[in-house]
Motif scaffolding. Structure first.
Motif, PDB file in Angstrom:
ATOM      1  N   THR A  71      -3.355   4.561   7.289  1.00 19.32           N
ATOM      2  CA  THR A  71      -3.522   5.259   6.016  1.00 19.32           C
ATOM      3  C   THR A  71      -3.106   4.365   4.852  1.00 19.32           C
ATOM      4  O   THR A  71      -3.806   4.285   3.843  1.00 19.32           O
ATOM      5  CB  THR A  71      -2.691   6.560   6.016  1.00 19.32           C
ATOM      6  OG1 THR A  71      -3.181   7.410   7.045  1.00 19.32           O
ATOM      7  CG2 THR A  71      -2.759   7.264   4.684  1.00 19.32           C
ATOM      8  N   LYS A  72      -1.986   3.694   4.981  1.00 16.82           N
ATOM      9  CA  LYS A  72      -1.534   2.790   3.920  1.00 16.82           C
ATOM     10  C   LYS A  72      -2.531   1.654   3.708  1.00 16.82           C
ATOM     11  O   LYS A  72      -2.803   1.279   2.567  1.00 16.82           O
ATOM     12  CB  LYS A  72      -0.147   2.219   4.246  1.00 16.82           C
ATOM     13  CG  LYS A  72       0.949   3.235   4.166  1.00 16.82           C
ATOM     14  CD  LYS A  72       2.338   2.659   4.170  1.00 16.82           C
ATOM     15  CE  LYS A  72       2.573   1.567   5.152  1.00 16.82           C
ATOM     16  NZ  LYS A  72       3.958   1.092   5.183  1.00 16.82           N
ATOM     17  N   SER A  78      -4.593   1.148   0.228  1.00 14.60           N
ATOM     18  CA  SER A  78      -4.478  -0.130  -0.487  1.00 14.60           C
ATOM     19  C   SER A  78      -5.854  -0.698  -0.807  1.00 14.60           C
ATOM     20  O   SER A  78      -6.091  -1.190  -1.908  1.00 14.60           O
ATOM     21  CB  SER A  78      -3.719  -1.147   0.362  1.00 14.60           C
ATOM     22  OG  SER A  78      -2.391  -0.775   0.509  1.00 14.60           O
ATOM     23  N   LYS A  79      -6.751  -0.594   0.163  1.00 16.96           N
ATOM     24  CA  LYS A  79      -8.082  -1.177  -0.017  1.00 16.96           C
ATOM     25  C   LYS A  79      -8.945  -0.403  -1.002  1.00 16.96           C
ATOM     26  O   LYS A  79      -9.849  -0.979  -1.600  1.00 16.96           O
ATOM     27  CB  LYS A  79      -8.790  -1.286   1.328  1.00 16.96           C
ATOM     28  CG  LYS A  79      -8.178  -2.352   2.202  1.00 16.96           C
ATOM     29  CD  LYS A  79      -8.910  -2.517   3.502  1.00 16.96           C
ATOM     30  CE  LYS A  79      -8.270  -3.630   4.309  1.00 16.96           C
ATOM     31  NZ  LYS A  79      -8.994  -3.885   5.553  1.00 16.96           N
ATOM     32  N   LEU A  96     -12.103   7.491  -5.146  1.00 16.31           N
ATOM     33  CA  LEU A  96     -12.035   7.192  -3.722  1.00 16.31           C
ATOM     34  C   LEU A  96     -10.595   7.257  -3.223  1.00 16.31           C
ATOM     35  O   LEU A  96     -10.319   7.775  -2.139  1.00 16.31           O
ATOM     36  CB  LEU A  96     -12.637   5.812  -3.461  1.00 16.31           C
ATOM     37  CG  LEU A  96     -12.969   5.439  -2.038  1.00 16.31           C
ATOM     38  CD1 LEU A  96     -13.846   6.492  -1.377  1.00 16.31           C
ATOM     39  CD2 LEU A  96     -13.685   4.102  -2.017  1.00 16.31           C
ATOM     40  N   PHE A  97      -9.677   6.766  -4.038  1.00 17.72           N
ATOM     41  CA  PHE A  97      -8.263   6.814  -3.674  1.00 17.72           C
ATOM     42  C   PHE A  97      -7.805   8.262  -3.513  1.00 17.72           C
ATOM     43  O   PHE A  97      -7.144   8.602  -2.530  1.00 17.72           O
ATOM     44  CB  PHE A  97      -7.415   6.102  -4.734  1.00 17.72           C
ATOM     45  CG  PHE A  97      -5.960   6.013  -4.387  1.00 17.72           C
ATOM     46  CD1 PHE A  97      -5.485   4.989  -3.594  1.00 17.72           C
ATOM     47  CD2 PHE A  97      -5.060   6.967  -4.854  1.00 17.72           C
ATOM     48  CE1 PHE A  97      -4.133   4.913  -3.267  1.00 17.72           C
ATOM     49  CE2 PHE A  97      -3.719   6.898  -4.539  1.00 17.72           C
ATOM     50  CZ  PHE A  97      -3.252   5.862  -3.741  1.00 17.72           C
ATOM     51  N   GLU A 129       6.290  12.422   3.436  1.00 21.17           N
ATOM     52  CA  GLU A 129       7.391  12.077   2.540  1.00 21.17           C
ATOM     53  C   GLU A 129       7.461  10.566   2.328  1.00 21.17           C
ATOM     54  O   GLU A 129       7.669  10.095   1.215  1.00 21.17           O
ATOM     55  CB  GLU A 129       8.722  12.607   3.086  1.00 21.17           C
ATOM     56  CG  GLU A 129       8.819  14.119   3.077  1.00 21.17           C
ATOM     57  CD  GLU A 129       8.595  14.727   1.695  1.00 21.17           C
ATOM     58  OE1 GLU A 129       9.167  14.212   0.706  1.00 21.17           O
ATOM     59  OE2 GLU A 129       7.832  15.709   1.608  1.00 21.17           O
ATOM     60  N   GLU A 130       7.272   9.811   3.393  1.00 15.45           N
ATOM     61  CA  GLU A 130       7.242   8.350   3.275  1.00 15.45           C
ATOM     62  C   GLU A 130       6.058   7.892   2.437  1.00 15.45           C
ATOM     63  O   GLU A 130       6.170   6.966   1.637  1.00 15.45           O
ATOM     64  CB  GLU A 130       7.135   7.705   4.660  1.00 15.45           C
ATOM     65  CG  GLU A 130       8.433   7.532   5.374  1.00 15.45           C
ATOM     66  CD  GLU A 130       8.252   6.719   6.649  1.00 15.45           C
ATOM     67  OE1 GLU A 130       8.005   5.491   6.537  1.00 15.45           O
ATOM     68  OE2 GLU A 130       8.350   7.314   7.729  1.00 15.45           O
ATOM     69  N   LEU A 131       4.928   8.556   2.644  1.00 14.64           N
ATOM     70  CA  LEU A 131       3.716   8.204   1.903  1.00 14.64           C
ATOM     71  C   LEU A 131       3.903   8.454   0.408  1.00 14.64           C
ATOM     72  O   LEU A 131       3.416   7.678  -0.409  1.00 14.64           O
ATOM     73  CB  LEU A 131       2.517   8.999   2.433  1.00 14.64           C
ATOM     74  CG  LEU A 131       1.168   8.633   1.835  1.00 14.64           C
ATOM     75  CD1 LEU A 131       0.778   7.212   2.230  1.00 14.64           C
ATOM     76  CD2 LEU A 131       0.101   9.610   2.282  1.00 14.64           C
ATOM     77  N   LYS A 132       4.596   9.515   0.049  1.00 18.93           N
ATOM     78  CA  LYS A 132       4.862   9.799  -1.366  1.00 18.93           C
ATOM     79  C   LYS A 132       5.606   8.633  -2.014  1.00 18.93           C
ATOM     80  O   LYS A 132       5.268   8.206  -3.124  1.00 18.93           O
ATOM     81  CB  LYS A 132       5.688  11.082  -1.509  1.00 18.93           C
ATOM     82  CG  LYS A 132       4.911  12.339  -1.238  1.00 18.93           C
ATOM     83  CD  LYS A 132       5.814  13.558  -1.382  1.00 18.93           C
ATOM     84  CE  LYS A 132       5.068  14.836  -1.069  1.00 18.93           C
ATOM     85  NZ  LYS A 132       5.914  16.025  -1.215  1.00 18.93           N
ATOM     86  N   ILE A 133       6.596   8.120  -1.328  1.00 20.15           N
ATOM     87  CA  ILE A 133       7.368   6.996  -1.849  1.00 20.15           C
ATOM     88  C   ILE A 133       6.476   5.768  -1.986  1.00 20.15           C
ATOM     89  O   ILE A 133       6.479   5.079  -3.013  1.00 20.15           O
ATOM     90  CB  ILE A 133       8.573   6.696  -0.928  1.00 20.15           C
ATOM     91  CG1 ILE A 133       9.536   7.883  -0.952  1.00 20.15           C
ATOM     92  CG2 ILE A 133       9.263   5.395  -1.323  1.00 20.15           C
ATOM     93  CD1 ILE A 133      10.588   7.844   0.131  1.00 20.15           C
ATOM     94  N   TRP A 134       5.678   5.520  -0.964  1.00 17.32           N
ATOM     95  CA  TRP A 134       4.789   4.366  -0.970  1.00 17.32           C
ATOM     96  C   TRP A 134       3.762   4.469  -2.098  1.00 17.32           C
ATOM     97  O   TRP A 134       3.499   3.493  -2.801  1.00 17.32           O
ATOM     98  CB  TRP A 134       4.107   4.238   0.399  1.00 17.32           C
ATOM     99  CG  TRP A 134       3.259   3.029   0.505  1.00 17.32           C
ATOM    100  CD1 TRP A 134       3.652   1.773   0.836  1.00 17.32           C
ATOM    101  CD2 TRP A 134       1.851   2.965   0.257  1.00 17.32           C
ATOM    102  NE1 TRP A 134       2.566   0.929   0.819  1.00 17.32           N
ATOM    103  CE2 TRP A 134       1.450   1.642   0.463  1.00 17.32           C
ATOM    104  CE3 TRP A 134       0.891   3.896  -0.104  1.00 17.32           C
ATOM    105  CZ2 TRP A 134       0.132   1.230   0.309  1.00 17.32           C
ATOM    106  CZ3 TRP A 134      -0.419   3.483  -0.261  1.00 17.32           C
ATOM    107  CH2 TRP A 134      -0.789   2.157  -0.048  1.00 17.32           C
ATOM    108  N   VAL A 135       3.174   5.651  -2.281  1.00 13.69           N
ATOM    109  CA  VAL A 135       2.170   5.850  -3.332  1.00 13.69           C
ATOM    110  C   VAL A 135       2.804   5.670  -4.710  1.00 13.69           C
ATOM    111  O   VAL A 135       2.199   5.069  -5.601  1.00 13.69           O
ATOM    112  CB  VAL A 135       1.487   7.230  -3.202  1.00 13.69           C
ATOM    113  CG1 VAL A 135       0.680   7.575  -4.442  1.00 13.69           C
ATOM    114  CG2 VAL A 135       0.588   7.258  -1.975  1.00 13.69           C
ATOM    115  N   ASN A 136       4.005   6.184  -4.899  1.00 15.12           N
ATOM    116  CA  ASN A 136       4.682   6.001  -6.188  1.00 15.12           C
ATOM    117  C   ASN A 136       4.888   4.523  -6.505  1.00 15.12           C
ATOM    118  O   ASN A 136       4.727   4.097  -7.653  1.00 15.12           O
ATOM    119  CB  ASN A 136       6.015   6.751  -6.204  1.00 15.12           C
ATOM    120  CG  ASN A 136       5.827   8.220  -6.450  1.00 15.12           C
ATOM    121  OD1 ASN A 136       4.934   8.629  -7.186  1.00 15.12           O
ATOM    122  ND2 ASN A 136       6.651   9.031  -5.826  1.00 15.12           N
ATOM    123  N   ASN A 137       5.217   3.731  -5.497  1.00 12.90           N
ATOM    124  CA  ASN A 137       5.357   2.290  -5.704  1.00 12.90           C
ATOM    125  C   ASN A 137       4.020   1.640  -6.026  1.00 12.90           C
ATOM    126  O   ASN A 137       3.940   0.750  -6.874  1.00 12.90           O
ATOM    127  CB  ASN A 137       5.982   1.629  -4.479  1.00 12.90           C
ATOM    128  CG  ASN A 137       7.439   1.961  -4.316  1.00 12.90           C
ATOM    129  OD1 ASN A 137       8.125   2.251  -5.293  1.00 12.90           O
ATOM    130  ND2 ASN A 137       7.920   1.958  -3.102  1.00 12.90           N
TER     131      ASN A 137
END
Length: 65
Positions: free
Chosen positions: A9-10, A14-15, A22-23, A40-48
């Motif tokens: 998913t990450k 990213s791509k 699309l995102f 929850e991890e994805l939320k942090i990653w998306v915010n970054n």
């Protein structure tokens, strides 16, 4: 197996980060497939990611649910 889905998913997000629509579409899809702790991890990653690509901030609405 679930961790592989999170990593995949990450990679996909990213791509497709060059296209806001699309995102958002891929983000919604990811939220239906990931486990709650992965979301929850994805939320942090998306915010970054949004700090690097501010145009994606309109997709945050899907993470508020």
């Amino acid at each position: 197996m679930a961790r592989a889905m999170f990593d995949y998913t990450k990679t996909v997000l990213s791509k497709v980060s060059f296209d806001v629509n699309l995102f958002c579409k891929e983000l919604k899809k990811a939220l239906t497939r990931l486990l709650p702790h992965e979301i929850e991890e994805l939320k942090i990653w998306v915010n970054n990611l949004i700090t690097q690509n501010p145009q994606l901030d309109q997709c945050l609405i899907y993470l508020k649910e």
